[in-house]
Design a protein around this motif. Structure first.
Motif, PDB file in Angstrom:
ATOM      1  N   VAL A  87       1.765 -14.256   4.572  1.00 25.89           N
ATOM      2  CA  VAL A  87       0.021 -14.732   3.745  1.00 25.89           C
ATOM      3  C   VAL A  87      -0.692 -13.721   4.900  1.00 25.89           C
ATOM      4  CG1 VAL A  87      -1.640 -16.181   3.965  1.00 25.89           C
ATOM      5  CG2 VAL A  87       0.854 -16.596   2.816  1.00 25.89           C
ATOM      6  N   VAL A  88       0.379 -13.521   6.553  1.00 22.25           N
ATOM      7  CA  VAL A  88      -1.250 -13.078   6.977  1.00 22.25           C
ATOM      8  C   VAL A  88      -1.217 -12.081   7.395  1.00 22.25           C
ATOM      9  CG1 VAL A  88      -2.430 -12.774   9.528  1.00 22.25           C
ATOM     10  CG2 VAL A  88      -1.890 -15.486   9.067  1.00 22.25           C
ATOM     11  N   LEU A  93      -1.720  -5.999   6.362  1.00 20.15           N
ATOM     12  CA  LEU A  93      -0.911  -4.575   5.830  1.00 20.15           C
ATOM     13  C   LEU A  93      -1.992  -4.280   4.697  1.00 20.15           C
ATOM     14  CD1 LEU A  93       2.269  -4.975   6.093  1.00 20.15           C
ATOM     15  CD2 LEU A  93       2.128  -3.384   7.112  1.00 20.15           C
ATOM     16  N   ALA A  94      -2.009  -5.217   4.015  1.00 17.80           N
ATOM     17  CA  ALA A  94      -3.250  -4.747   2.471  1.00 17.80           C
ATOM     18  C   ALA A  94      -4.096  -4.656   2.747  1.00 17.80           C
ATOM     19  CB  ALA A  94      -3.235  -6.081   1.441  1.00 17.80           C
ATOM     20  N   TYR A  95      -4.890  -4.521   3.541  1.00 19.88           N
ATOM     21  CA  TYR A  95      -6.732  -4.174   4.097  1.00 19.88           C
ATOM     22  C   TYR A  95      -6.552  -2.827   5.259  1.00 19.88           C
ATOM     23  CZ  TYR A  95     -10.706  -4.611   6.857  1.00 19.88           C
ATOM     24  OH  TYR A  95     -12.123  -4.387   7.793  1.00 19.88           O
ATOM     25  N   GLY A 106      -1.195   5.938  -0.965  1.00 16.90           N
ATOM     26  CA  GLY A 106      -0.202   5.750  -1.834  1.00 16.90           C
ATOM     27  C   GLY A 106       1.446   5.490  -1.436  1.00 16.90           C
ATOM     28  N   VAL A 107       1.306   6.597  -0.249  1.00 20.83           N
ATOM     29  CA  VAL A 107       2.863   6.429   0.701  1.00 20.83           C
ATOM     30  C   VAL A 107       3.624   5.374   0.636  1.00 20.83           C
ATOM     31  CG1 VAL A 107       4.182   7.400   2.476  1.00 20.83           C
ATOM     32  CG2 VAL A 107       2.874   9.067   1.018  1.00 20.83           C
ATOM     33  N   TYR A 108       2.402   4.786   1.732  1.00 23.51           N
ATOM     34  CA  TYR A 108       2.263   3.293   2.706  1.00 23.51           C
ATOM     35  C   TYR A 108       2.565   2.102   1.482  1.00 23.51           C
ATOM     36  CZ  TYR A 108      -0.214   5.326   7.069  1.00 23.51           C
ATOM     37  OH  TYR A 108      -0.825   6.215   7.839  1.00 23.51           O
ATOM     38  N   ARG A 109       1.661   1.926   0.330  1.00 22.04           N
ATOM     39  CA  ARG A 109       2.425   1.439  -0.939  1.00 22.04           C
ATOM     40  C   ARG A 109       3.786   1.407  -1.121  1.00 22.04           C
ATOM     41  NH1 ARG A 109      -1.653   2.351  -5.926  1.00 22.04           N
ATOM     42  NH2 ARG A 109      -2.133   4.201  -4.484  1.00 22.04           N
ATOM     43  N   PRO A 175       3.588 -10.641  -0.929  1.00 24.50           N
ATOM     44  CA  PRO A 175       2.395 -10.409  -1.051  1.00 24.50           C
ATOM     45  C   PRO A 175       1.204  -9.280  -0.481  1.00 24.50           C
ATOM     46  CG  PRO A 175       4.030 -11.406   0.623  1.00 24.50           C
ATOM     47  CD  PRO A 175       4.472 -10.811   0.035  1.00 24.50           C
ATOM     48  N   PHE A 176       1.792  -8.849  -0.290  1.00 24.97           N
ATOM     49  CA  PHE A 176       0.868  -7.312   0.036  1.00 24.97           C
ATOM     50  C   PHE A 176       0.656  -6.918  -0.774  1.00 24.97           C
ATOM     51  CE2 PHE A 176       1.972  -2.648  -0.167  1.00 24.97           C
ATOM     52  CZ  PHE A 176       0.158  -2.371   0.499  1.00 24.97           C
ATOM     53  N   LEU A 177       1.170  -6.444  -2.095  1.00 20.44           N
ATOM     54  CA  LEU A 177       0.957  -5.937  -3.931  1.00 20.44           C
ATOM     55  C   LEU A 177      -0.118  -7.160  -4.546  1.00 20.44           C
ATOM     56  CD1 LEU A 177       1.574  -3.766  -5.893  1.00 20.44           C
ATOM     57  CD2 LEU A 177       2.722  -5.322  -6.957  1.00 20.44           C
ATOM     58  N   TYR A 178      -0.233  -8.101  -3.839  1.00 23.99           N
ATOM     59  CA  TYR A 178      -1.220  -9.322  -4.303  1.00 23.99           C
ATOM     60  C   TYR A 178      -2.546  -8.961  -3.961  1.00 23.99           C
ATOM     61  CZ  TYR A 178       2.944 -12.009  -6.461  1.00 23.99           C
ATOM     62  OH  TYR A 178       4.076 -12.148  -7.493  1.00 23.99           O
TER      63      TYR A 178
END
Length: 297
Positions: A87-88, A93-95, A106-109, A175-178
């Motif tokens: 969750v955290v 990572l997403a932020y 794009g590379v990080y994703r 969760p990163f993608l969500y």
């Protein structure tokens, strides 16, 4: 009016036809097995002979099973570490990726999400070599900084930690993608309004980003709880549930009983796990009314 009524009727029939395959699959592979499991709780069945009703014998066996408490505790330990971590860490990572430029994001994703789409068995097998006490890469580099060899998969002290480390790397991409999709959906006008009010980056994250992501956070929590209560692949491939039963999860214990043709006892374990998941999920939905925000603006 008649034309509108006929049109709605056709649309309704079309809708039912579209969901019919999913309903059939659900009934065949979820609802029917669940009903059968409830019935087999009160029977003695081994796949060879016909089921024989034995009343509460299996339930008494469950309460007298000395291993079942430790096994449920193993699943709860995984749950207690992996759910908050995903969750955290997924949000962090997403932020960070969202704050980078479009080219780098794009590379990080790809880097973060790629482990998620790999088959768990194949990458877990690779990690088992990394965890090798004498020849593993992890112990090799730990030795470079003065840390002795750790028996990752051979010690009950370290085996659960090995599974946790692997699971964090393997599944944090989901969760990163969500979260990343949720961040993309936050209107820029809210950040602009916050800047006009003099908010800095930390304040914008606290008062804009987090409130707008509560529905996504809630979804990640619910899905993570359900997923890790049913954890099977990681302990099965990495440790086979050992040493002893130190990494045996409920799902793996169900599988072992099924493999040993203790079908009735596997059924009662499945039903207990189902009831626990149902209760926890219901409590989460009940509590969500107090903190989840579904407004998009």
């Amino acid at each position: 009016m008649i034309i509108k009524s006929r049109r709605k009727s056709r649309e309704a029939r079309a809708g039912y036809l579209f969901i019919l395959p999913a309903v059939i699959l659900f009934l065949c592979f979820v609802a029917f097995p669940l009903i059968v499991s409830f019935g087999l709780m009160f029977c003695d069945y081994n796949l060879i002979q016909a089921p024989e009703i034995v009343g509460m014998t299996n339930l008494l066996k469950f309460f007298n099973d000395r291993e079942v408490g430790s096994i449920f505790l193993n699943s709860l330990k995984l749950l207690a570490v992996l759910v908050p971590t995903h969750v955290v860490l997924g949000l962090a990572l997403a932020y960070l990726v969202n704050e980078t430029g479009k080219k780098l994001s794009g590379v990080y994703r790809v880097i973060i999400y790629l482990p998620t789409i790999m088959t768990t068995v194949s990458v877990a097998t690779a990690w088992s070599y990394l965890y090798d006490t004498d020849f593993g890469v992890i112990n090799y580099y730990l030795g470079k900084i003065g840390i002795g060899k750790i028996p990752w998969l051979a010690s009950s002290k370290w085996a659960l930690a090995a599974i946790i480390l692997f699971s964090i790397w393997k599944f944090v991409g989901t969760p990163f993608l969500y979260y990343y999709i949720g961040l993309q959906g936050i209107p820029a006008s809210l950040y602009e309004a916050a800047e006009i009010d003099g908010a800095n980056r930390r304040e914008k994250f606290r008062y804009v980003t987090l409130p707008m992501l509560t529905s996504t956070i809630f979804m990640v929590i619910v899905l993570s709880f359900i997923s890790y209560l049913q954890c099977f692949d990681e302990p099965y491939v990495l440790t086979k549930g050992g040493p002893g039963i130190s990494t045996t999860t409920v799902s793996l214990y169900i599988y072992r009983n099924f493999q040993a043709q203790n079908i009735s006892y596997a059924s009662i374990l499945s039903v207990v796990l189902f009831i626990i998941i149902m209760i926890i999920t219901a409590l989460q939905f009940k509590a969500s009314n107090k903190w989840v925000n579904y407004d998009s603006e």
